[in-house]
Motif scaffolding. Structure first.
Motif, mmCIF file in Angstrom:
data_model
loop_
_atom_site.group_PDB
_atom_site.id
_atom_site.type_symbol
_atom_site.label_atom_id
_atom_site.label_comp_id
_atom_site.label_asym_id
_atom_site.label_seq_id
_atom_site.Cartn_x
_atom_site.Cartn_y
_atom_site.Cartn_z
ATOM 1 N N MET A 1 0.846 -1.158 0.000
ATOM 2 C CA MET A 1 0.000 0.000 0.000
ATOM 3 C C MET A 1 0.902 1.235 0.000
ATOM 4 O O MET A 1 1.952 1.235 0.606
ATOM 5 N N PHE A 2 0.441 2.286 -0.675
ATOM 6 C CA PHE A 2 1.210 3.513 -0.783
ATOM 7 C C PHE A 2 0.437 4.681 -0.179
ATOM 8 O O PHE A 2 -0.789 4.703 -0.197
ATOM 9 N N CYS A 3 1.165 5.660 0.333
ATOM 10 C CA CYS A 3 0.550 6.883 0.839
ATOM 11 C C CYS A 3 -0.047 7.636 -0.347
ATOM 12 O O CYS A 3 0.597 7.782 -1.387
ATOM 13 N N THR A 4 -1.257 8.121 -0.192
ATOM 14 C CA THR A 4 -1.912 8.833 -1.287
ATOM 15 C C THR A 4 -1.486 10.293 -1.364
ATOM 16 O O THR A 4 -1.892 11.009 -2.265
ATOM 17 N N TYR A 5 -0.651 10.731 -0.437
ATOM 18 C CA TYR A 5 -0.150 12.103 -0.461
ATOM 19 C C TYR A 5 1.292 12.178 -0.977
ATOM 20 O O TYR A 5 1.617 12.993 -1.813
ATOM 21 N N CYS A 6 2.181 11.274 -0.470
ATOM 22 C CA CYS A 6 3.602 11.359 -0.836
ATOM 23 C C CYS A 6 4.118 10.124 -1.575
ATOM 24 O O CYS A 6 5.271 10.095 -1.973
ATOM 25 N N ALA A 7 3.316 9.084 -1.734
ATOM 26 C CA ALA A 7 3.636 7.851 -2.466
ATOM 27 C C ALA A 7 4.670 6.967 -1.778
ATOM 28 O O ALA A 7 5.225 6.072 -2.393
ATOM 29 N N SER A 8 4.925 7.170 -0.485
ATOM 30 C CA SER A 8 5.851 6.270 0.216
ATOM 31 C C SER A 8 5.111 4.988 0.598
ATOM 32 O O SER A 8 3.895 4.965 0.725
ATOM 33 N N ASN A 9 5.872 3.900 0.773
ATOM 34 C CA ASN A 9 5.286 2.608 1.142
ATOM 35 C C ASN A 9 4.668 2.677 2.529
ATOM 36 O O ASN A 9 5.254 3.252 3.442
ATOM 37 N N LEU A 10 3.481 2.079 2.680
ATOM 38 C CA LEU A 10 2.784 2.035 3.963
ATOM 39 C C LEU A 10 2.492 0.599 4.344
ATOM 40 O O LEU A 10 2.249 -0.242 3.490
ATOM 41 N N SER A 11 2.449 0.348 5.637
ATOM 42 C CA SER A 11 1.974 -0.921 6.149
ATOM 43 C C SER A 11 0.457 -0.970 5.970
ATOM 44 O O SER A 11 -0.210 0.059 5.984
ATOM 45 N N GLU A 12 -0.102 -2.159 5.803
ATOM 46 C CA GLU A 12 -1.562 -2.305 5.683
ATOM 47 C C GLU A 12 -2.288 -1.769 6.917
ATOM 48 O O GLU A 12 -3.418 -1.336 6.839
ATOM 49 N N HIS A 13 -1.606 -1.787 8.064
ATOM 50 C CA HIS A 13 -2.241 -1.391 9.316
ATOM 51 C C HIS A 13 -1.979 0.064 9.686
ATOM 52 O O HIS A 13 -2.501 0.536 10.698
ATOM 53 N N ALA A 14 -1.187 0.777 8.897
ATOM 54 C CA ALA A 14 -0.860 2.173 9.216
ATOM 55 C C ALA A 14 -2.085 3.061 9.028
ATOM 56 O O ALA A 14 -2.787 2.967 8.028
ATOM 57 N N GLU A 15 -2.346 3.892 9.995
ATOM 58 C CA GLU A 15 -3.441 4.858 9.897
ATOM 59 C C GLU A 15 -2.936 6.199 9.357
ATOM 60 O O GLU A 15 -3.649 6.910 8.682
ATOM 61 N N VAL A 16 -1.673 6.527 9.705
ATOM 62 C CA VAL A 16 -1.058 7.782 9.300
ATOM 63 C C VAL A 16 0.290 7.452 8.661
ATOM 64 O O VAL A 16 1.015 6.567 9.133
ATOM 65 N N CYS A 17 0.636 8.150 7.595
ATOM 66 C CA CYS A 17 1.917 7.928 6.923
ATOM 67 C C CYS A 17 3.058 8.398 7.826
ATOM 68 O O CYS A 17 3.057 9.558 8.266
ATOM 69 N N PRO A 18 4.050 7.541 8.106
ATOM 70 C CA PRO A 18 5.173 7.953 8.950
ATOM 71 C C PRO A 18 6.113 8.934 8.238
ATOM 72 O O PRO A 18 6.885 9.633 8.891
ATOM 73 N N ASN A 19 6.013 9.027 6.918
ATOM 74 C CA ASN A 19 6.878 9.924 6.160
ATOM 75 C C ASN A 19 6.361 11.361 6.135
ATOM 76 O O ASN A 19 7.109 12.297 6.383
ATOM 77 N N CYS A 20 5.074 11.547 5.848
ATOM 78 C CA CYS A 20 4.525 12.906 5.695
ATOM 79 C C CYS A 20 3.519 13.277 6.784
ATOM 80 O O CYS A 20 3.164 14.442 6.920
ATOM 81 N N GLY A 21 3.013 12.292 7.562
ATOM 82 C CA GLY A 21 2.082 12.576 8.645
ATOM 83 C C GLY A 21 0.640 12.744 8.234
ATOM 84 O O GLY A 21 -0.202 13.121 9.043
ATOM 85 N N VAL A 22 0.302 12.456 6.972
ATOM 86 C CA VAL A 22 -1.071 12.615 6.477
ATOM 87 C C VAL A 22 -1.815 11.296 6.658
ATOM 88 O O VAL A 22 -1.292 10.226 6.352
ATOM 89 N N ARG A 23 -3.053 11.379 7.168
ATOM 90 C CA ARG A 23 -3.888 10.182 7.325
ATOM 91 C C ARG A 23 -4.187 9.623 5.948
ATOM 92 O O ARG A 23 -4.482 10.356 5.016
ATOM 93 N N LYS A 24 -4.124 8.278 5.833
ATOM 94 C CA LYS A 24 -4.306 7.675 4.511
ATOM 95 C C LYS A 24 -5.710 7.925 3.967
ATOM 96 O O LYS A 24 -6.674 8.013 4.723
#
Length: 135
Positions: A1-24
């Motif tokens: 899964m990818f962040c829809t704001y910065c395109a960094s890789n996300l865990s399936e369970h992540a609620e917020v992107c650890p790279n940019c801080g935007v909620r998925k």
């Protein structure tokens, strides 16, 4: 899964992107399935074909689950898995005839119920689902 704001890789369970801080799924600059860049008007990713979050979601996953609880297989039909739904109905009828209620329900009813919910959840999240896909 990818962040829809910065395109960094996300865990399936992540609620917020650890790279940019935007909620998925709050912003749609990139596809959550393949990470391809999007424009604001797209409702489908042209690279992977997944339906994006900003389009209509359809029914909540509890609807097919509750209908499956009442009549096993109807939730699969609601999830647009017609053949699988009728197969579940047929198997449920056979199980009802040959196996007593509690045991038959545990063996067949619960897995069909879980399948209807999980497939409904995938559809609700905009993920692609095959006609015979289970769980």
């Amino acid at each position: 899964m990818f962040c829809t704001y910065c395109a960094s890789n996300l865990s399936e369970h992540a609620e917020v992107c650890p790279n940019c801080g935007v909620r998925k799924f709050k912003v749609h600059n990139y596809c959550h399935n393949c990470g391809n860049e999007l424009n604001a008007l797209q409702e489908m990713c042209t690279s992977c074909g997944i339906i994006l979050k900003n389009s209509s979601k359809g029914t909540h996953p509890l609807v097919p689950a509750l209908l499956t609880f009442l009549i096993p297989g109807v939730g699969q039909i609601i999830n647009n898995q017609i053949g699988k739904g009728f197969l579940c109905i047929f198997i449920s009828i056979i199980i009802i005839i040959f196996i007593p209620f509690p045991l038959g329900f545990i063996m067949v009813g619960i897995p069909i119920l879980i399948d209807a919910y999980l497939i409904g959840k995938k559809i609700y999240e905009g993920k692609a689902v095959g006609k015979w896909e289970f769980f």
